[in-house]
Design an enzyme around this catalytic site. Structure first.
Site, PDB file in Angstrom:
ATOM      1  N   VAL A 175       3.494   1.083   3.074  1.00  0.00           N
ATOM      2  CA  VAL A 175       3.546  -0.465   3.359  1.00  0.00           C
ATOM      3  C   VAL A 175       3.840  -1.317   3.156  1.00  0.00           C
ATOM      4  CG1 VAL A 175       1.740  -0.903   5.112  1.00  0.00           C
ATOM      5  CG2 VAL A 175       1.655   1.405   4.272  1.00  0.00           C
ATOM      6  N   GLY A 228       0.287   5.788   0.881  1.00  0.00           N
ATOM      7  CA  GLY A 228      -0.752   6.633   1.087  1.00  0.00           C
ATOM      8  C   GLY A 228       0.301   7.965   0.996  1.00  0.00           C
ATOM      9  N   TYR A 251       1.055  10.189   3.063  1.00  0.00           N
ATOM     10  CA  TYR A 251       2.179  10.551   3.718  1.00  0.00           C
ATOM     11  C   TYR A 251       3.551   8.826   4.114  1.00  0.00           C
ATOM     12  CZ  TYR A 251       0.589   8.982   8.695  1.00  0.00           C
ATOM     13  OH  TYR A 251       0.016   8.161   9.409  1.00  0.00           O
ATOM     14  N   GLY A 252       2.667   7.679   3.943  1.00  0.00           N
ATOM     15  CA  GLY A 252       3.648   6.881   3.859  1.00  0.00           C
ATOM     16  C   GLY A 252       3.634   5.557   3.173  1.00  0.00           C
ATOM     17  N   ASP A 304     -10.787   9.631  10.161  1.00  0.00           N
ATOM     18  CA  ASP A 304     -10.394   8.692   8.505  1.00  0.00           C
ATOM     19  C   ASP A 304     -11.608   7.537   8.445  1.00  0.00           C
ATOM     20  OD1 ASP A 304      -9.656   9.086   5.909  1.00  0.00           O
ATOM     21  OD2 ASP A 304      -7.488   8.167   6.202  1.00  0.00           O
ATOM     22  N   LYS A 356       5.549  -0.049   8.202  1.00  0.00           N
ATOM     23  CA  LYS A 356       4.852   1.189   7.229  1.00  0.00           C
ATOM     24  C   LYS A 356       6.513   2.356   7.207  1.00  0.00           C
ATOM     25  CE  LYS A 356       1.328   5.016   6.839  1.00  0.00           C
ATOM     26  NZ  LYS A 356       0.063   5.116   7.483  1.00  0.00           N
ATOM     27  N   GLY A 411       0.981  -1.199   0.211  1.00  0.00           N
ATOM     28  CA  GLY A 411       0.263  -0.039  -0.040  1.00  0.00           C
ATOM     29  C   GLY A 411       0.824   1.326  -0.042  1.00  0.00           C
TER      30      GLY A 411
END
Length: 263
Positions: free
Chosen positions: A41, A36, A38-39, A151, A56, A34
C-alpha cells in the site's frame, strides 16, 4: 523448506516501488504506508487533482496466481459497493505490464494497533464499550448491505478524533448464492465471524489497562475486573456461551453493559 524458498523469492520480487515513481501517468508515489500478505500500500499524490490517494498493489510475487488475482478483484468489487464516510472509497483501478492496482481515498487516522502497542494508549471499560458500539454501527451497515468484513482486527481499524474507520477488505465476502437455505446458513456463519472478531477486539481494548504481578497465567474472566453485563457480552461474542445470531440482540446486550457502568 518450501516456505523458506517462497519467502526468499518474495524478498527479491516484492520490492516496493520507489518514491517519486508515477503510476498510470497519474499517481506519484510518496511513501509505502503498509504491507500485507498479498498487497503493498502506497501513499500517492494524484497529479490531476493534487490530492493524496492510497494505491494498493497486488504483490508482484502473486500477480500470476489466479487465486490471488481473484482475491484482489473481489476486494475491488466490495469497495465499489461501499458508500460510508468511515470506510474507503474506490476511485480507480488499473493494470500495467501485468501488475495490478486500485486507488482509494486517503483516510487520515492512527492505526489502532500502533496506538495500543507503540503509543501505549489505554481503554477503560466504558471507553472500550463505546468504541465497540461505534464499530458495531459499521458492521451493521455492512451486514445490512449483504457484505461481511471477515477480518476485523486492530490493525484494520484507524482512529481519527476517537471515531473508527474500517480498512482492508481483502477477505470480505458477499452473499451471492441463489439457494436461500445455503445463503441463510452461510450468512449466519459470516455474521458470527464478524461478531467473534468484535469480541476479540473488545478483549484487546480491555487488556490495555491490565497489569499483573501474578506469574501464573489466568483466564480473562479471572484477570479482568468487569461488570457482569460486560462479561456476558464477551462470552457470547467469543462463543463461550450461545453466540449472537442477530445484531439487534448484540446491541441490546451492549446497551445493557453501558448502562451498568453508569450505576
Amino acid at each position: 523448506m518450501w516456505r523458506s524458498i517462497r519467502k526468499f523469492f518474495q524478498f527479491f520480487v516484492d520490492k516496493p516501488i520507489k518514491k517519486g515513481a508515477v503510476l498510470y501517468d497519474r499517481y506519484e508515489v510518496i511513501s509505502v504506508i503498509g504491507t500485507g500478505s498479498y498487497g503493498i500500500v502506497y501513499l500517492c499524490k494524484d497529479l490531476k487533482t493534487n490530492e493524496n490517494r492510497v494505491v494498493k498493489q497486488l504483490r508482484p510475487s502473486k500477480r500470476r496466481i489466479k487465486k490471488e488475482i481473484k482475491l484482489f478483484e473481489n476486494e475491488i468489487s466490495i469497495l465499489r459497493l461501499l458508500n460510508h464516510k468511515s470506510m474507503p472509497k474506490l476511485y480507480d483501478e488499473f493494470s500495467n505490464n501485468g501488475y495490478f492496482y486500485y486507488v482509494m481515498n486517503y483516510i487520515e487516522g492512527e492505526n489502532l494497533e500502533d496506538q495500543i502497542f507503540l503509543n501505549h494508549k489505554t481503554f477503560k471499560e466504558t471507553e472500550s464499550l463505546l468504541l465497540l458500539a461505534r464499530l458495531l454501527e459499521l458492521v451493521a451497515y455492512l451486514h445490512k448491505n449483504g457484505m461481511y468484513h471477515q477480518d476485523l482486527r486492530i490493525p484494520n481499524i484507524l482512529l481519527k478524533d476517537k471515531e473508527p474507520f474500517l480498512i482492508d477488505f481483502g477477505l470480505s465476502k458477499q452473499i451471492v448464492s441463489v439457494d436461500p437455505i445455503c445463503s441463510s446458513s452461510k450468512e449466519l456463519e459470516m455474521k458470527q465471524q464478524d461478531y467473534y472478531d468484535l469480541g476479540d477486539i473488545l478483549l484487546y481494548l480491555l487488556y490495555t489497562t491490565y497489569s499483573s504481578n501474578n506469574k501464573k497465567v489466568l483466564p480473562w474472566t479471572e484477570e479482568l475486573s468487569l461488570k457482569k453485563e460486560t462479561v456476558h457480552l464477551l462470552k457470547r461474542l467469543l462463543r463461550i456461551q450461545e453466540p449472537y445470531s442477530d445484531i439487534s440482540e448484540l446491541s441490546a446486550d451492549l446497551h445493557a453493559a453501558l448502562l451498568s457502568k453508569e450505576k
